[in-house]
Design an enzyme around this catalytic site. Sequence first.
Site, PDB file in Angstrom:
ATOM      1  N   ASP A   7       1.509  -1.181   0.577  1.00  8.71           N
ATOM      2  CA  ASP A   7      -0.008   0.045   0.436  1.00  8.71           C
ATOM      3  C   ASP A   7       0.888   1.503   0.375  1.00  8.71           C
ATOM      4  OD1 ASP A   7      -2.451   1.438   0.455  1.00  8.71           O
ATOM      5  OD2 ASP A   7      -2.149   1.363   2.543  1.00  8.71           O
ATOM      6  N   GLU A   9      -0.524   5.494   0.299  1.00  4.98           N
ATOM      7  CA  GLU A   9       0.003   5.741   1.623  1.00  4.98           C
ATOM      8  C   GLU A   9      -0.823   5.422   2.859  1.00  4.98           C
ATOM      9  OE1 GLU A   9      -4.080   9.261   0.228  1.00  4.98           O
ATOM     10  OE2 GLU A   9      -4.250   7.260  -0.600  1.00  4.98           O
TER      11      GLU A   9
END
Length: 206
Positions: A7, A9
Amino acid sequence: MKIACIDMEGVLIPEMWPHIADFTGIQSLAITTREEPDYVQLVAKRISILNENRLGIADIEYMISKLAPLPGAIEFLKQLQKHYRIVLVSDAFQEMLLPLWHTLGQPELRCHRLICKANGQIRQARFSRAQGKHEVIEEFAAMGARTLAVGDAFNDLSMLRKATQGYLFRPSAETQQAAPDLRIALSYQDILDGIMLEHGSALSVN
């Protein structure tokens, strides 16, 4: 074949929408998937708020250009690349991510797109996945790959659970409570240490 689905963010880069909220003073833009797990609904609200305040994609790109990757993120990816093909799996939008993606070394990127009007006003989102990030893991699993997944929020949980090895990275209390079955990593080194046990060689972000 070993693939790391990471991922962006909250794991490699700061949360972009709280930054936009601080930059604009519009605090309703600060809500993320940590607090609102229905991502489609969250995106629709964000686009509506931006349009109400006459903020277009050029404004968003300018604000995001002021951000930098989280400390240690670039070295973390370099260490992972010793054993894994890196794939960044994000529920953010390509138009917003590109400056930070270049800074991270331009790994393979799986994300969504924004559809904008000629004047730069954001019209709607075009989602690249129908169900969730776990679709990326399932794609690689069908190819016989072993997968590592790292994420921090509600929208990462299905990906982490489908992966061969999944880590919930510095989660909020709400996210951790929703996923007591997942391994918690409080630092990049925690993840590298787990990988070391599998590969038998030391990896370090220092």
